[in-house]
Write an enzyme that holds these catalytic residues in place. Structure first.
Site, PDB file in Angstrom:
ATOM      1  N   ARG A 107      12.601  -4.785   5.392  1.00 23.36           N
ATOM      2  CA  ARG A 107      13.528  -4.810   4.249  1.00 23.36           C
ATOM      3  C   ARG A 107      14.984  -4.965   4.677  1.00 23.36           C
ATOM      4  NH1 ARG A 107      12.097  -2.360  -0.818  1.00 23.36           N
ATOM      5  NH2 ARG A 107      13.630  -0.749  -0.622  1.00 23.36           N
ATOM      6  N   ALA A 163       2.877   1.828   3.107  1.00 25.40           N
ATOM      7  CA  ALA A 163       4.077   0.985   3.165  1.00 25.40           C
ATOM      8  C   ALA A 163       5.202   1.596   2.333  1.00 25.40           C
ATOM      9  CB  ALA A 163       3.751  -0.422   2.678  1.00 25.40           C
ATOM     10  N   HIS A 201       5.916   6.282  -2.230  1.00 29.20           N
ATOM     11  CA  HIS A 201       7.276   6.781  -2.482  1.00 29.20           C
ATOM     12  C   HIS A 201       7.208   8.255  -2.866  1.00 29.20           C
ATOM     13  CE1 HIS A 201       7.993   2.418  -4.117  1.00 29.20           C
ATOM     14  NE2 HIS A 201       8.027   2.449  -2.795  1.00 29.20           N
ATOM     15  N   CYS A 261       0.838  -1.204   0.000  1.00 28.23           N
ATOM     16  CA  CYS A 261       0.000   0.000   0.000  1.00 28.23           C
ATOM     17  C   CYS A 261       0.876   1.258   0.000  1.00 28.23           C
ATOM     18  CB  CYS A 261      -0.946  -0.020   1.186  1.00 28.23           C
ATOM     19  SG  CYS A 261      -0.140   0.213   2.788  1.00 28.23           S
TER      20      CYS A 261
HETATM   21  S1  SF4 Z   1      -1.471  -1.589   6.044  1.00 33.28           S
HETATM   22 FE1  SF4 Z   1      -2.617   0.079   7.025  1.00 33.28          FE
HETATM   23  S2  SF4 Z   1      -2.323   1.805   5.660  1.00 33.28           S
HETATM   24 FE2  SF4 Z   1      -1.787  -0.016   4.460  1.00 33.28          FE
HETATM   25  S3  SF4 Z   1      -3.693  -0.617   3.395  1.00 33.28           S
HETATM   26 FE3  SF4 Z   1      -3.636  -1.744   5.344  1.00 33.28          FE
HETATM   27  S4  SF4 Z   1      -4.808  -0.435   6.765  1.00 33.28           S
HETATM   28 FE4  SF4 Z   1      -4.244   0.845   4.999  1.00 33.28          FE
END
Ligand code: SF4
Length: 544
Positions: free
Chosen positions: A98, A67, A197, A64
């Protein structure tokens, strides 16, 4: 399905087979994301659909936006205290996955990478709002660590309930007297981690770059953009730069600290490793401060030598050029000795790479150096220019997802803008063959009749392995055990498993040896999926 007695399927047949089980509309879309590689005489390659939404229900490799921001870009920065505003899972699963490494200046210097800080939002925060809790978290974190800067990363629920993280950051900046800034990097922004990013780099550029007047001194001063110090890669690159007399002002963001970002505008050249994650920062730095950029690649021994020569060519200094040649000459014999030994066992073997926005391209160099062929490759979050080269940029049209990401309006800085090279010098460098401001993409470097596959799904991965069975598959942790259950070893290129560094000359040797071990062991041919050996669930129709 293809039978073993038939001749091997052509790349076109493989593409059709991969999408065969999808509903018609999805199959049509996926077919545009799977391209049989070829290169015309004029250097053009086929168009590929990319940076588009993954179809719900299809298992993707992607991560996502949050992330991409918190895990990838801010993850390797040691002294910006990063607080995840959201449920605890987002913060925990983006924490050091990572294997980024860092080396603080002294044992007393701050390093917050070993902490995962989160507001741990609960249901009551979702109902009544989380801004108060976030402020308390920032105060508490400051009280514990007294950092130079605090970054706040937003997760999905923060965007959904409308917490104003930027207002909180402004208030906290005024209250604490340190740099506090926030990122609207909610997981749902954009189509992949690539959006994160972009959001992270925009934030670092807007809030940090240019805030410190002086950078480290040196004659040949560069920034390294898009290098994330996985498994110690940055340490190997820094060793080489130092040996050549090249000064690293800032790294974005492997082995980086706050002051490096703050003084990055003082460098004289930007070198881009990962084109996807950061090319826009190089462009913004050129516009605002006058720093040109080149594409480099320190993955692969030949590529590392080429990159060092490219940097020396830019600075156009005979002593630097001579020293670079001396360093290459001292490093290459050992690389060539090990590569020749290993190639005796690896030549003719095959690889597939599905990772990143540049890694699937860069690592093909290393496989080539030990005689291995890449059968298929693709990016998780690449855009068309990463595949086809920057030549396609003028034809790219923004869509709703890309418009979702803020484009900074950048102008020359009235005090800090200073073109590092005159127009004449730039023209001369280009005439002498230096490739400035350019990246030709992955597809041009791939052999004819191999496949480029964008955003590969788990279904397609299984089918591809079934048909073309590579000797090694490169991807990430989500794919690792699925692939290995089919008897094919998987090398993680997000984290390197337990290996690395793989950058530079010494890194190339490490990679050859790891791949040799993985592809030469006989263990894989003994692996059968549990249901092949011992089908556990069997059933028969009951008699009427
Ligand atoms: S990890 Fe957190 S920020 Fe990423 S898609 Fe899931 S709920 Fe959303």
């Amino acid at each position: 399905m293809f039978k073993k007695t038939q001749k091997p399927p052509t790349p076109e047949e493989v593409r059709d087979y991969l999408v065969d089980k999808f509903p018609t509309k999805i199959a049509r879309k996926r077919a545009k994301q799977i391209v049989v590689n070829s290169c015309e005489d004029d250097g053009s390659v086929p168009e590929i659909l990319s940076n588009t939404r993954t179809t719900p229900g299809v298992i993707t490799q992607r991560g996502c936006s949050y992330a991409g921001c918190k895990g990838v870009i801010l993850g390797p920065v040691r002294d910006i205290l990063t607080i995840t505003h959201g449920p605890i899972g987002c913060g925990f699963y983006s924490w050091l996955t990572r294997r980024n490494q860092t080396l603080p200046d002294s044992p007393e210097s701050p390093n917050y990478m070993t902490y995962a800080l989160s507001t741990d939002m609960q249901e009551s925060d979702i109902v009544f709002g989380g801004e108060k809790k976030l402020k308390e978290a920032v105060r508490e974190a400051y009280g514990l660590f007294q950092p130079k800067a605090i970054a706040i990363c937003s997760t999905c629920p923060v965007g959904l309930i409308g917490d104003d993280v930027h207002a909180v950051a402004r208030d906290m900046k005024a209250e604490l007297g340190i740099n506090v800034f926030a990122f609207s990097c909610e997981g749902y922004k954009g189509v992949s981690q690539s959006a994160g990013h972009h959001i992270a780099n925009n934030g670092i550029f807007a809030h940090v770059v240019g805030t410190k007047e002086e950078g480290v001194p040196g004659k040949f001063r560069i920034n390294m953009l898009g290098e994330y110090n996985i498994g110690g890669d940055a340490f190997e690159i820094e060793r080489l730069l130092k040996a050549c007399g090249i000064t690293l002002v800032a790294s974005f963001s492997g082995n980086a600290d706050y002051d490096q970002f703050a003084s990055a505008h003082t460098a004289d050249l930007n070198c881009i490793m990962c084109h996807r994650s950061i090319n826009y920062v190089a462009e913004m730095m050129e516009t605002k401060y006058g720093i040109p950029w080149i594409k480099v690649n320190f993955i692969g021994a030949e590529a590392s030598a080429k990159s060092l020569r490219k940097i020396a060519q830019y600075f156009d200094d005979p002593d630097l050029k001579a020293l670079v040649e001396k360093v290459i000459a001292s490093e290459m014999p050992e690389v060539e000795r090990v590569a020749a030994d290993i190639a005796a066992r690896t030549t003719g073997k095959t690889a597939m790479l599905f990772v990143g926005g540049s890694r699937a391209h860069h690592y093909q160099e290393l496989f080539k150096e030990i005689g291995m062929k890449t059968l298929a490759a693709g990016y998780e979050f690449g855009h068309r220019d990463d595949y086809e080269g920057r030549v396609v940029l003028p034809s790219l049209k923004p869509d709703a997802d890309s418009r979702n990401i803020e484009e900074l309006d950048v102008h020359p800085d009235p005090e800090k803008f200073s073109p590092r090279k005159s127009d004449e010098e730039i023209k001369k460098l280009i005439a002498e063959g230096l490739s400035l401001h350019d990246y030709e993409g992955m597809m041009k470097d791939m052999e004819e009749n191999t496949l480029t596959i964008d955003d590969i799904s788990h279904h397609e991965t299984e089918k591809l392995i079934e048909l073309w069975r590579p000797d090694v598959f490169c991807a990430g942790i989500k794919e690792k055990y699925v692939v290995q259950k089919s008897g094919v070893p998987l090398k993680q290129l997000h984290s390197y498993d337990y290996g690395g560094p793989y950058a530079g000359f010494k890194g190339a040797i490490n990679f050859y040896r790891d791949i040799d071990r993985m592809t030469s062991t006989r263990i894989w041919r003994h692996i059968k999926a549990p249901w092949q050996v011992n089908p556990e669930i069997t059933a028969e129709f009951a008699a009427a």
